[in-house]
Design a protein around this motif. Structure first.
Motif, PDB file in Angstrom:
ATOM      1  N   PRO A  39      -2.236  10.834  -5.467  1.00  0.00           N
ATOM      2  CA  PRO A  39      -0.819  10.458  -5.551  1.00  0.00           C
ATOM      3  C   PRO A  39      -0.018  10.754  -4.285  1.00  0.00           C
ATOM      4  O   PRO A  39       1.015  10.135  -4.058  1.00  0.00           O
ATOM      5  CB  PRO A  39      -0.294  11.295  -6.726  1.00  0.00           C
ATOM      6  N   THR A  40      -0.496  11.662  -3.429  1.00  0.00           N
ATOM      7  CA  THR A  40       0.238  11.940  -2.191  1.00  0.00           C
ATOM      8  C   THR A  40       0.167  10.759  -1.222  1.00  0.00           C
ATOM      9  O   THR A  40       0.964  10.685  -0.294  1.00  0.00           O
ATOM     10  CB  THR A  40      -0.304  13.196  -1.491  1.00  0.00           C
ATOM     11  N   LEU A  41      -0.784   9.846  -1.432  1.00  0.00           N
ATOM     12  CA  LEU A  41      -0.896   8.665  -0.583  1.00  0.00           C
ATOM     13  C   LEU A  41      -0.060   7.495  -1.092  1.00  0.00           C
ATOM     14  O   LEU A  41      -0.027   6.435  -0.478  1.00  0.00           O
ATOM     15  CB  LEU A  41      -2.359   8.234  -0.455  1.00  0.00           C
ATOM     16  N   ALA A  42       0.608   7.665  -2.213  1.00  0.00           N
ATOM     17  CA  ALA A  42       1.457   6.618  -2.784  1.00  0.00           C
ATOM     18  C   ALA A  42       2.891   6.833  -2.329  1.00  0.00           C
ATOM     19  O   ALA A  42       3.759   7.224  -3.104  1.00  0.00           O
ATOM     20  CB  ALA A  42       1.347   6.634  -4.306  1.00  0.00           C
ATOM     21  N   THR A  43       3.148   6.568  -1.061  1.00  0.00           N
ATOM     22  CA  THR A  43       4.456   6.892  -0.491  1.00  0.00           C
ATOM     23  C   THR A  43       5.419   5.713  -0.427  1.00  0.00           C
ATOM     24  O   THR A  43       6.621   5.911  -0.446  1.00  0.00           O
ATOM     25  CB  THR A  43       4.291   7.469   0.924  1.00  0.00           C
ATOM     26  N   ASP A  44       4.899   4.502  -0.305  1.00  0.00           N
ATOM     27  CA  ASP A  44       5.757   3.333  -0.127  1.00  0.00           C
ATOM     28  C   ASP A  44       5.525   2.324  -1.251  1.00  0.00           C
ATOM     29  O   ASP A  44       4.403   1.841  -1.438  1.00  0.00           O
ATOM     30  CB  ASP A  44       5.477   2.665   1.220  1.00  0.00           C
ATOM     31  N   LEU A  45       6.589   1.998  -1.963  1.00  0.00           N
ATOM     32  CA  LEU A  45       6.510   1.011  -3.043  1.00  0.00           C
ATOM     33  C   LEU A  45       6.402  -0.378  -2.432  1.00  0.00           C
ATOM     34  O   LEU A  45       7.313  -0.840  -1.740  1.00  0.00           O
ATOM     35  CB  LEU A  45       7.738   1.107  -3.948  1.00  0.00           C
ATOM     36  N   LEU A  46       5.267  -1.025  -2.661  1.00  0.00           N
ATOM     37  CA  LEU A  46       5.028  -2.358  -2.115  1.00  0.00           C
ATOM     38  C   LEU A  46       5.574  -3.436  -3.052  1.00  0.00           C
ATOM     39  O   LEU A  46       6.249  -4.361  -2.616  1.00  0.00           O
ATOM     40  CB  LEU A  46       3.529  -2.563  -1.881  1.00  0.00           C
ATOM     41  N   CYS A  47       5.277  -3.309  -4.336  1.00  0.00           N
ATOM     42  CA  CYS A  47       5.705  -4.297  -5.330  1.00  0.00           C
ATOM     43  C   CYS A  47       6.101  -3.584  -6.616  1.00  0.00           C
ATOM     44  O   CYS A  47       5.511  -2.562  -6.978  1.00  0.00           O
ATOM     45  CB  CYS A  47       4.581  -5.265  -5.667  1.00  0.00           C
ATOM     46  N   GLU A  48       7.069  -4.174  -7.301  1.00  0.00           N
ATOM     47  CA  GLU A  48       7.480  -3.665  -8.605  1.00  0.00           C
ATOM     48  C   GLU A  48       7.853  -4.871  -9.466  1.00  0.00           C
ATOM     49  O   GLU A  48       8.625  -5.727  -9.034  1.00  0.00           O
ATOM     50  CB  GLU A  48       8.662  -2.714  -8.463  1.00  0.00           C
ATOM     51  N   PHE A  49       7.274  -4.944 -10.663  1.00  0.00           N
ATOM     52  CA  PHE A  49       7.504  -6.068 -11.557  1.00  0.00           C
ATOM     53  C   PHE A  49       7.767  -5.554 -12.970  1.00  0.00           C
ATOM     54  O   PHE A  49       7.186  -4.550 -13.393  1.00  0.00           O
ATOM     55  CB  PHE A  49       6.272  -6.987 -11.637  1.00  0.00           C
ATOM     56  N   ASP A  50       8.615  -6.267 -13.691  1.00  0.00           N
ATOM     57  CA  ASP A  50       8.780  -6.073 -15.127  1.00  0.00           C
ATOM     58  C   ASP A  50       8.395  -7.392 -15.786  1.00  0.00           C
ATOM     59  O   ASP A  50       9.041  -8.418 -15.552  1.00  0.00           O
ATOM     60  CB  ASP A  50      10.226  -5.710 -15.485  1.00  0.00           C
ATOM     61  N   ILE A  51       7.332  -7.365 -16.570  1.00  0.00           N
ATOM     62  CA  ILE A  51       6.829  -8.563 -17.241  1.00  0.00           C
ATOM     63  C   ILE A  51       7.136  -8.422 -18.728  1.00  0.00           C
ATOM     64  O   ILE A  51       6.573  -7.558 -19.404  1.00  0.00           O
ATOM     65  CB  ILE A  51       5.308  -8.729 -17.034  1.00  0.00           C
ATOM     66  N   LYS A  52       8.049  -9.263 -19.211  1.00  0.00           N
ATOM     67  CA  LYS A  52       8.435  -9.251 -20.623  1.00  0.00           C
ATOM     68  C   LYS A  52       8.314 -10.669 -21.152  1.00  0.00           C
ATOM     69  O   LYS A  52       8.975 -11.583 -20.666  1.00  0.00           O
ATOM     70  CB  LYS A  52       9.866  -8.764 -20.799  1.00  0.00           C
TER      71      LYS A  52
END
Length: 128
Positions: A39-52
């Motif tokens: 988890p320390t390598l997860a520093t930058d959010l590349l994509c974020e989606f909400d699928i409903k």
């Protein structure tokens, strides 16, 4: 007449379940997915989606999510989190292309029969 209707419904249910038998599931008990070795390598959010998506009677819904949506990004993916927000009514999650240590990911979401889906998806990189 009612027994014929039940027979048709039962046949459709069996047919839909058999057609999904080959769907390779990459998930855990809560119908989501978490691939994040460090988890320390997860520093930058590349994509974020909400699928409903609302459910449809006797239908299985399939949605495909690509990250990044367009173009090429320079950093490898370090973490993928797909959170089911429907409890036991959640479906199946499958990574069909790319993933951790790749530059892209393609995720396929599949609902249960007659159910909808509600997923939150986050894909991270580690921009150095």
């Amino acid at each position: 007449m009612f027994s014929k209707f039940l027979a048709v419904v039962a046949f459709c249910f069996i047919l839909f379940n058999l057609s999904g038998a080959e769907f390779d599931i990459v998930s855990n008990d809560d119908h989501g997915l978490r691939q994040c070795a460090d988890p320390t390598l997860a520093t930058d959010l590349l994509c974020e989606f909400d699928i409903k998506v609302s459910g449809r009677f006797l239908h299985i819904i399939t949605e495909t999510v690509d990250c990044p949506k367009f173009g090429v990004q320079p950093d490898k993916i370090t973490c993928i989190i797909v959170t089911n927000q429907m409890g036991d009514a959640g479906g199946e999650v499958k990574i069909v292309d790319g993933g951790i240590n790749y530059f892209n990911v393609e995720i396929v979401l599949k609902s249960q029969i007659s159910k909808g889906m509600d997923y939150h998806i986050e894909v991270y990189t580690n921009h150095i």
